[in-house]
Enzyme design. Structure first.
Site, mmCIF file in Angstrom:
data_model
loop_
_atom_site.group_PDB
_atom_site.id
_atom_site.type_symbol
_atom_site.label_atom_id
_atom_site.label_comp_id
_atom_site.label_asym_id
_atom_site.label_seq_id
_atom_site.Cartn_x
_atom_site.Cartn_y
_atom_site.Cartn_z
ATOM 1 N N GLN A 4 -5.550 -1.857 9.507
ATOM 2 C CA GLN A 4 -5.146 -3.149 8.939
ATOM 3 C C GLN A 4 -5.627 -4.292 9.834
ATOM 4 O O GLN A 4 -5.373 -4.288 11.039
ATOM 5 C CB GLN A 4 -3.614 -3.183 8.800
ATOM 6 C CG GLN A 4 -3.073 -4.421 8.124
ATOM 7 C CD GLN A 4 -3.458 -4.527 6.654
ATOM 8 O OE1 GLN A 4 -3.388 -3.562 5.907
ATOM 9 N NE2 GLN A 4 -3.880 -5.713 6.243
ATOM 10 N N ASP A 49 -11.575 1.781 3.000
ATOM 11 C CA ASP A 49 -11.706 0.324 2.850
ATOM 12 C C ASP A 49 -13.159 -0.084 2.621
ATOM 13 O O ASP A 49 -13.436 -1.230 2.273
ATOM 14 C CB ASP A 49 -11.186 -0.369 4.125
ATOM 15 C CG ASP A 49 -9.876 -1.103 3.886
ATOM 16 O OD1 ASP A 49 -9.547 -1.350 2.721
ATOM 17 O OD2 ASP A 49 -9.206 -1.431 4.883
ATOM 18 N N LYS A 80 0.840 -1.206 0.000
ATOM 19 C CA LYS A 80 0.000 0.000 0.000
ATOM 20 C C LYS A 80 0.870 1.250 0.000
ATOM 21 O O LYS A 80 0.582 2.215 -0.706
ATOM 22 C CB LYS A 80 -0.944 -0.028 1.214
ATOM 23 C CG LYS A 80 -2.033 -1.089 1.046
ATOM 24 C CD LYS A 80 -2.748 -1.441 2.337
ATOM 25 C CE LYS A 80 -3.591 -2.690 2.125
ATOM 26 N NZ LYS A 80 -4.221 -3.204 3.327
#
Ligand code: NAP
Length: 282
Positions: free
Chosen positions: A96, A119, A52
């Site tokens: 995460q 997300d 990322k």
């Protein structure tokens, strides 16, 4: 022999487009910024985070990361999320997963301002997807939709079978396919005969994390096969959930692992960060 769907190439093309958007934003004095929070020491997470940060660097998005220790409390995590929610320079916040077991991941996802939820995991964004409204779509399903678009695979009226019902892949993908007028069936670990269901599909998407689960006798001739799985064999080789060797001889399109869905997930994250920056600076 199936057409090999080149996710790496489509991801590159997507990132090229985003670079231009970022340049335009920068000319207006806006630099999109992604902040990633990781708690604990999960090795796979570290690899994903690195991908990322590389993608941010490539596209021109500012990148910041917080590595919190395994002992971090829920309150400390929520306080950090709250701080980032109020930080105007931060456009996207990514927590995460997985988190250490003592932390409540659902509460943490809910705490992220849904306008910064790149997300697409916040209940508000999930709800908007279900209602067919503009939202941040979870990056892996979004990447799969982008592959369908790029390869002109029209889902309208098609039988799509999705194997796996996780919150991050299977479930949001159901909505994406429905929103594109497919007839969708979902299989999971309690499905009686996955093979029987999958054999009727025009499009099969598998996201279960079981190496070579889908064999050629599970699909019909010329089906489109999308392999989301990422499995590391004892030999060190990376494979998907599909037996690529045999299925690629029967399918019309197939995604490889690696180089299929994976690169698209990261590209669509970049897409969501740029979208967030645009929306927050309207
Ligand atoms: P997950 O949370 O691990 O859930 C697995 C799903 O598969 C569950 O819905 C489970 O059913 C179902 N399942 C397990 N065994 C099954 C079987 N024998 N038959 C039918 N269904 C079965 O899934 P995930 O997080 O979506 O991950 C799935 C795979 O995709 C993993 O390999 C992961 O690494 C990979 N992945 C890749 C990307 C990418 O960017 N390429 C992104 C995310 C995930 P139940 O609900 O009944 O338990």
């Amino acid at each position: 022999m199936a057409v090999i769907v080149d996710g790496k190439e489509v991801a590159k093309k997507t990132r090229e487009g985003l670079k231009k958007d970022v340049e335009e934003l920068k000319q207006k004095g806006i630099t999109p910024k992604l902040t990633v929070i990781m708690v604990g020491d999960n090795q796979a997470s570290k690899v994903y985070i690195k991908q990322k940060s590389k993608a941010c660097n490539d596209v021109g998005v500012e990148y910041e990361e917080y590595f919190l220790g395994t002992e971090t409390t829920q309150k400390e995590l929520l306080d950090l999320i709250d701080k980032l929610n109020h930080d105007k320079s931060v456009n996207g916040i990514l927590l995460q997963s997985p988190l250490p077991a003592h932390l409540d991941i659902n509460e943490a996802f809910r705490a992220i301002d849904y306008r910064k939820d790149v997300d697409g995991f916040h209940p508000m964004n999930v709800g908007k997807l279900v209602l067919g409204q503009d939202t941040f779509v979870s990056c892996t399903p979004y990447g799969i939709m982008r592959l369908f678009e790029e390869y002109k695979i029209d889902l309208c009226g098609k039988n799509v079978v999705i194997i796996g019902r996780s919150n991050i892949v299977g479930k949001p993908l159901v909505q994406c396919c429905l929103n594109n007028n497919a007839t969708v069936t979902v299989c999971h670990s309690k499905t009686k005969d996955v093979k029987e269901v999958a054999k009727n599909a025009d499009v099969v998407v598998v996201a279960i994390g079981k190496p070579n689960f889908v064999k050629s006798d599970m699909i019909k001739e010329n089906a489109v096969v999308i392999d989301v799985g990422i499995n590391r064999l004892d030999t060190g080789k990376l494979v998907g959930d599909v037996d690529f060797e045999t299925v690629s001889k029967k399918a019309s399109y197939i995604t490889p692992v690696p180089g299929g869905v994976g690169p698209m997930t990261v590209a669509m994250l970049m897409n969501n960060v740029v979208k967030a920056a645009k929306q927050q600076n309207k």
